[in-house]
Design a protein around this motif. Structure first.
Motif, mmCIF file in Angstrom:
data_model
loop_
_atom_site.group_PDB
_atom_site.id
_atom_site.type_symbol
_atom_site.label_atom_id
_atom_site.label_comp_id
_atom_site.label_asym_id
_atom_site.label_seq_id
_atom_site.Cartn_x
_atom_site.Cartn_y
_atom_site.Cartn_z
ATOM 1 N N LEU A 149 -6.365 8.160 0.049
ATOM 2 C CA LEU A 149 -4.982 7.874 -0.331
ATOM 3 C C LEU A 149 -4.887 6.897 -1.497
ATOM 4 O O LEU A 149 -3.922 6.935 -2.265
ATOM 5 C CB LEU A 149 -4.222 7.292 0.875
ATOM 6 C CG LEU A 149 -4.155 8.192 2.117
ATOM 7 C CD1 LEU A 149 -3.529 7.441 3.272
ATOM 8 C CD2 LEU A 149 -3.363 9.459 1.799
ATOM 9 N N HIS B 217 -9.369 1.731 5.054
ATOM 10 C CA HIS B 217 -8.863 2.937 5.731
ATOM 11 C C HIS B 217 -8.284 3.922 4.724
ATOM 12 O O HIS B 217 -8.573 5.128 4.778
ATOM 13 C CB HIS B 217 -7.792 2.525 6.754
ATOM 14 C CG HIS B 217 -7.228 3.664 7.539
ATOM 15 N ND1 HIS B 217 -7.983 4.405 8.425
ATOM 16 C CD2 HIS B 217 -5.967 4.200 7.573
ATOM 17 C CE1 HIS B 217 -7.223 5.340 8.971
ATOM 18 N NE2 HIS B 217 -6.000 5.244 8.466
ATOM 19 N N GLU B 218 -7.493 3.408 3.781
ATOM 20 C CA GLU B 218 -6.857 4.287 2.780
ATOM 21 C C GLU B 218 -7.884 4.905 1.838
ATOM 22 O O GLU B 218 -7.724 6.060 1.401
ATOM 23 C CB GLU B 218 -5.812 3.505 1.980
ATOM 24 C CG GLU B 218 -4.539 3.183 2.733
ATOM 25 C CD GLU B 218 -4.707 2.052 3.741
ATOM 26 O OE1 GLU B 218 -3.832 1.878 4.590
ATOM 27 O OE2 GLU B 218 -5.735 1.335 3.660
ATOM 28 N N LYS C 108 0.837 -1.211 0.000
ATOM 29 C CA LYS C 108 0.000 0.000 0.000
ATOM 30 C C LYS C 108 0.870 1.259 0.000
ATOM 31 O O LYS C 108 0.576 2.225 -0.717
ATOM 32 C CB LYS C 108 -0.946 -0.016 1.195
ATOM 33 C CG LYS C 108 -2.018 -1.079 1.108
ATOM 34 C CD LYS C 108 -3.099 -0.921 2.157
ATOM 35 C CE LYS C 108 -2.571 -1.157 3.551
ATOM 36 N NZ LYS C 108 -3.667 -1.085 4.554
ATOM 37 N N SER C 109 1.933 1.235 0.782
ATOM 38 C CA SER C 109 2.842 2.393 0.807
ATOM 39 C C SER C 109 3.500 2.602 -0.552
ATOM 40 O O SER C 109 3.662 3.742 -1.016
ATOM 41 C CB SER C 109 3.918 2.189 1.879
ATOM 42 O OG SER C 109 3.352 2.151 3.166
ATOM 43 N N GLU D 133 0.884 4.086 -2.927
ATOM 44 C CA GLU D 133 0.697 5.511 -2.583
ATOM 45 C C GLU D 133 1.841 6.362 -3.117
ATOM 46 O O GLU D 133 1.635 7.506 -3.570
ATOM 47 C CB GLU D 133 0.613 5.686 -1.062
ATOM 48 C CG GLU D 133 -0.678 5.202 -0.443
ATOM 49 C CD GLU D 133 -0.653 5.372 1.068
ATOM 50 O OE1 GLU D 133 -0.051 6.357 1.553
ATOM 51 O OE2 GLU D 133 -1.214 4.507 1.764
ATOM 52 N N ILE E 26 -7.915 -2.217 2.354
ATOM 53 C CA ILE E 26 -7.746 -0.841 1.866
ATOM 54 C C ILE E 26 -8.869 0.106 2.303
ATOM 55 O O ILE E 26 -8.929 1.248 1.853
ATOM 56 C CB ILE E 26 -7.630 -0.808 0.324
ATOM 57 C CG1 ILE E 26 -8.858 -1.448 -0.337
ATOM 58 C CG2 ILE E 26 -6.353 -1.486 -0.131
ATOM 59 C CD1 ILE E 26 -8.897 -1.305 -1.847
#
Length: 300
Positions: A258, A252-253, A233-234, A237, A250
Motif C-alpha cells: 500500500l 504492515h503497509e 498513512k490513510s 494512500e 509502516i
C-alpha cells in the motif's frame, strides 16, 4: 544508628527538585513527612544540610558534600532492584506510564503482550501522548516515566536511549517516486506533504535534519497536519500527499503493497527513542524491567 538510605533518597530528591513541596509530590509523601526525614538526617550528621528561606532552598557546604554520595546511593538502589528482579523472575504491581504515538501504537503492543505473559500479576496503564505532553507530565504531574521520540534537555529530567529508529519518506504506490530507490531533497520540497503535528518527536526530528540541509519548515508544502499516524498513512494512500514516518509504523503497509518507502539522497532521519524520568526519582521494579526489555528488543 545505621545510615538510612531512604533518608538519603529523600534528601537527594529535595536537593534536585529545589523544594520540600516538589519533593513530596515526586515521592508521593506529605510535605511534613519529607521535612521530618531530612531533619532526622541532619540530626544524625549533627549539621545543617539545607538552608531554608522564604524564597528558596539552598544546600549548605555539608549538603554539597553529601549530595554526590546520596546520588550514588540512589543509583545503587536502582541497580540492585534491576539485578534482583532478573534473578528472581517474579514481578507484581501496577505499571503506569506514557508513550509517544509511534512507541505506544506500533512498538509497545507486541512487547507488552510478551511482558504480561511473563508477569501476569502486573497491571499496565499506558497513556499515548506527544513528546511535549509527556515531558510536562513527568516534570510536573507525577508521571513515573515516559517514552519519547526525541532528545530531552529539561532541567531535572533524565533521558536515556532505549531503542533506535529511522524515519523515511513514504509515498503511495501509484506515485512517480514509487518506482525509484532515491530522490533528491529538492524534489521532495516541491511535493505536498502530510505531517505529524508540531510538538511530536517525529516532526521535531524531521525539522532538525532538514535545517541541517538549509531547509526550514516554511519552505515545505505542508497541506495537512494530523495527530495520528494512522490518519497520515490513510491520507498518503489516498494520494493527498507524501509523508515522513518511522519505519516501525509502516511495516504492515509495505508488506501489503500500500505504501512505498523512498530514500532521500544524502538525508538521514535516524533517531533514538528515549525513556524520561525525574532524575531524583526511583523507578518501580516493573518499570525498570520493561525498560530493560525494550533495550533488549532494540538489539535483536
Amino acid at each position: 544508628m545505621a545510615l538510612n538510605v531512604h533518608q538519603l533518597h529523600i534528601f537527594y530528591t529535595v536537593a534536585e527538585r529545589g523544594s520540600f513541596s516538589a519533593a513530596a509530590q515526586t515521592l508521593h509523601m506529605t510535605q511534613p513527612a519529607v521535612t521530618m526525614q531530612v531533619q532526622a538526617l541532619e540530626e544524625r550528621f549533627g549539621t545543617k544540610l539545607l538552608n531554608r528561606t522564604t524564597k528558596k532552598l539552598e544546600l549548605t557546604e555539608a549538603g554539597h558534600r553529601l549530595l554526590p554520595q546520596a546520588r550514588k546511593a540512589v543509583e545503587l538502589m536502582q541497580e540492585t532492584d534491576e539485578m534482583m528482579i532478573r534473578f528472581i523472575g517474579d514481578l507484581k504491581g501496577r505499571l503506569q506510564f506514557a508513550a509517544s504515538l509511534t512507541m505506544g501504537e506500533y512498538v509497545l503492543p507486541g512487547l507488552l503482550g510478551s511482558f504480561l505473559r511473563r508477569f501476569p500479576e502486573v497491571s499496565v496503564v499506558m497513556k499515548v501522548m506527544n513528546t511535549t505532553e509527556i515531558i510536562e507530565a513527568v516534570a510536573h504531574q507525577g508521571l513515573e516515566f515516559g517514552l519519547i521520540e526525541a532528545p530531552c534537555d529539561v532541567p531535572g529530567i533524565e533521558a536515556q536511549p532505549v531503542m533506535d529508529d529511522e524515519l523515511i519518506l513514504v509515498v503511495p504506490t501509484g506515485h512517480p517516486f514509487a518506482s525509484r530507490d532515491e530522490v533528491t531533497l529538492g524534489e521532495v520540497i516541491s511535493e505536498p506533504l502530510v505531517l505529524r503535528e508540531k510538538g511530536s518527536g517525529t516532526r521535531q526530528i524531521m525539522e532538525d535534519e532538514l535545517l541541517r540541509h538549509g531547509v526550514s519548515d516554511t519552505q515545505l508544502r505542508i497541506i495537512s497536519e494530523f495527530g495520528s499516524t494512522g490518519a497520515i498513512k490513510s491520507a498518503v494512500e489516498a494520494g493527498l500527499g507524501l509523508s515522513i514516518l518511522s519505519m516501525w509504523t509502516i511495516k504492515h503497509e509495505i508488506t501489503l503493497g500500500l505504501l512505498k518507502p523512498v530514500k532521500i539522497k544524502n538525508v538521514s532521519f535516524r533517531r533514538q527513542f528515549f525513556s524520561v524520568r525525574l532524575r531524583s526519582s526511583l523507578l518501580s521494579i516493573p518499570a525498570t524491567t520493561l525498560l530493560h526489555d525494550l533495550k533488549e528488543l532494540s538489539h535483536e
